[in-house]
Enzyme design. Sequence first.
Site, PDB file in Angstrom:
ATOM      1  N   CYS A 227       0.862  -1.189   0.000  1.00  0.00           N
ATOM      2  CA  CYS A 227       0.000   0.000   0.000  1.00  0.00           C
ATOM      3  C   CYS A 227       0.893   1.232   0.000  1.00  0.00           C
ATOM      4  CB  CYS A 227      -0.988  -0.018   1.161  1.00  0.00           C
ATOM      5  SG  CYS A 227      -0.238  -0.165   2.782  1.00  0.00           S
ATOM      6  N   ARG A 232      -2.252  -0.864   5.499  1.00  0.00           N
ATOM      7  CA  ARG A 232      -3.464  -1.394   4.872  1.00  0.00           C
ATOM      8  C   ARG A 232      -3.164  -2.755   4.242  1.00  0.00           C
ATOM      9  NH1 ARG A 232      -4.878   3.802   1.270  1.00  0.00           N
ATOM     10  NH2 ARG A 232      -2.623   4.018   1.426  1.00  0.00           N
TER      11      ARG A 232
END
Lengths: 269, 160
Positions: A227, A232
């Site tokens: 990410c 994430r």
Amino acid sequence: MTTTWLAEHLGDDGLVVLESDEDVLLYDTGHVPGALKLDWHTDLNDPLTRDYVDGERFAQVMGERGVGRDTTVVIYGDKSNWWAAYALWVMTLFGHEDVRLLDGGRAAWIAEGRELTTDVPQVEPVDYPVVERDDSQVRAFREDVLAHLGGPLVDVRSPGEYSGELLHMPDYPQEGAMRGGHIPGARSVPWARAANEDGTFKAREELEAIYLAEQGLDPAEETVAYCRIGERSSHTWFVLTHLLGFEKVRNYDGSWTEWGNAVGVPVER
Amino acid sequence: MGTTDDVRADLPAAMTNLAEDFHAVTERERLQLLLELSHELPDLPERYAGRLDQMERVDECQSPLFLAVEVADDEARTVSLFFDAPAEAPTTRGFAGILHEGLDGLPAEEVLAVPDDAPYRFGLAEAVSPLRMRGMVGMLGRIKRQVRLRSEALTAGGGA
């Protein structure tokens, strides 16, 4: 772990609950009774080098929270467990055997009206062994990603970040990267697709429909997720590894803040 | 971050006081102080409540923060600041609290003179991690930008 399971097991011997949030003050506003704060940045990142803490520091961080090598650790946090998943992934680098996520995280606990407290528990420190971090199994470095080009890559950022559009206003350049776009060949599967509205994980069939049927990922194939800074993608790493049983998924924690700044690496738009 | 002089250099008085408060305590207590400021951040007045479309979104913050800046048509061009951030984002609210307490009610000229590195004068980078400071830097930059635009508009409009 469900919130119901956790509520029934709070205070059990051999169980330690940790809260890991994006917002460093959130724990102090109220937390699950008995839970301790584990901050992804101040506790798990090295203060100087862009890297995780070493075995000695990790042993200290765990030990002062009453976590031993065979302790069951349940982690929960804000933002659909991004940072909780990140902390779990870092604990995996150190080979901690029994570490779990609270499904739905902090939001689920609160939504169900369960008890919160601002009392910080007094902990009897324990000895956690100094274990060397193993970066070879679930972590990918830039060189690993370069060698992996052509293999399955999952970009879990928002569609705007993936396409390389600059969304900021004039005078506010996109901070953190010299180039926008994605790693060549990466599929765009924003992390949130794995989560329900309430932050819990989707059911296995729904996850299979997205990652296997729609995206064509293969659990037997080595896969890399990334990410912006690796938080994430820890969420997606957890989904692929622990909910879908992929054999080898690595999180590229350098992610776009490294790739988008690195000289000479290929970028696709 | 060095001496008290560095911390105070060119800051408005209310901000200097806050910076000194933060430096007088330990890192752990700094977080508590920030938490208190997050509680003290005033609610939005009626004219903004529920009207986030009238406000500017600060993308640099980890959690959504909305900002409104007013510059009065008076001699001093008095600046009023309004912030909206959810209770689940206490750090972002705390940053807004510092800026509100430090800048609200000042003349535009003084707000524009605040150094861009002011967010680093509170000893917070070590306590919350430097990465988390971007939100406050973003808020200050956007406040100054709006103050500049609104002051220019007032002058161009022939007000005062």
